[in-house]
Scaffold this active site. Sequence first.
Site, PDB file in Angstrom:
ATOM      1  N   HIS A  41       0.812  -1.217   0.000  1.00  0.00           N
ATOM      2  CA  HIS A  41       0.000   0.000   0.000  1.00  0.00           C
ATOM      3  C   HIS A  41       0.855   1.281   0.000  1.00  0.00           C
ATOM      4  CE1 HIS A  41      -3.378  -2.606   1.089  1.00  0.00           C
ATOM      5  NE2 HIS A  41      -2.690  -3.049   2.125  1.00  0.00           N
TER       6      HIS A  41
HETATM    7  O1  RIB Z   1      -5.263  -0.163   4.672  1.00  0.00           O
HETATM    8  C1  RIB Z   1      -3.869  -0.137   4.474  1.00  0.00           C
HETATM    9  C2  RIB Z   1      -3.244   0.957   5.268  1.00  0.00           C
HETATM   10  O2  RIB Z   1      -3.476   0.737   6.651  1.00  0.00           O
HETATM   11  C3  RIB Z   1      -1.703   0.994   5.119  1.00  0.00           C
HETATM   12  O3  RIB Z   1      -1.239   2.308   5.283  1.00  0.00           O
HETATM   13  C4  RIB Z   1      -1.243   0.150   6.265  1.00  0.00           C
HETATM   14  O4  RIB Z   1       0.078   0.482   6.696  1.00  0.00           O
HETATM   15  C5  RIB Z   1      -2.233   0.530   7.329  1.00  0.00           C
HETATM   16  O5  RIB Z   1      -1.797   1.762   7.912  1.00  0.00           O
END
Ligand code: RIB
Length: 313
Positions: free
Chosen positions: A243
């Site tokens: 992500h």
């Molecule tokens: O949903 C994914 C996000 O939530 C990413 O930033 C992960 O690190 C968590 O913070």
Amino acid sequence: MSPRKVIIDTDPGQDDAVAILLAFASPDELEVLGITAVAGNVPLAFTEKNARIVCELAGKPDTPVFAGCDHPLSRPLVTAEYVHGKTGLDGPNLPDPTMALQEKHAVDFIIETFRNKPEKTVSICPLGPLTNIASALLKAPDIASRVEEIIMMGGAYFEVGNITPAAEFNIYVDPEAADIVFNSGIKLTVMPLDVTHKALVTADRNDAFRRLDTKVGIATADMTDFFERFDKEKYGSSGAPLHDPCVTAYLIRPELFSGRKINVTIETGSELTMGMTVADWWRVTERPANATFMNEIDADGFFALLTERLGRL
Ligand code: RIB
Ligand code: CA
């Protein structure tokens, strides 16, 4: 062209850690003015410590790291140890940090940076819940016009939620903070699950990290090996979605991504859909466009960039 000045606001988190490493590996494109930690994946005591661990892993112990908000604006903290492990950086065996945490609160660092730097010369990259950013905007509304851009990871539309059927984790943890940020009028670029779920660390891509055969390469492979077990089981995917590195990769090579400038409104009323990013993808409302919402990525190009840059640390 001089590097873009950024503050990275983060809740490490293995994927946050890789995003920070990518930023440090790209000094021609990015100058990291500071790292501000927020409670999210794990409590603040771990996220601020993990931010310092990552700075030292990257060989950047002089980067100022600040602790920020330890809970959302108006609701209890929800964490994600089931994904990231108890420490938030489970997987690699990394030494405790020796660099000091800054005394100043992260929110004050954010405010002072935007007041002291020429306007529209510094951007902020939130990789976790938006509590620090919203707190800074509430305490110092004058900084909104001085922020160059917010480039963040959060939200979901076609991909739907990952913590509830409707909401993505970063937005769900502090929807009131997200509402403030999405209504701030600041130029906003969003990496939602719609695009990050197309950035999967397959076995080959993980092997490429490990084949770097460096401290950073092996740690990255160990982090994504650990991080991926939850998503692979839940989605049956071929690897972990990376992500947060989509944020720093966008700053380095924006052409790897595409999306639409649309209205994105945050659900803060209904508990059923709390934290949902209601994206007007088909522009069926009169609500003004307030965010560039990404949905496409050149995944091979992304991983080639990431692996090459990590190899420089
Ligand atoms: O949903 C994914 C996000 O939530 C990413 O930033 C992960 O690190 C968590 O913070
Ligand atoms: Ca994160």
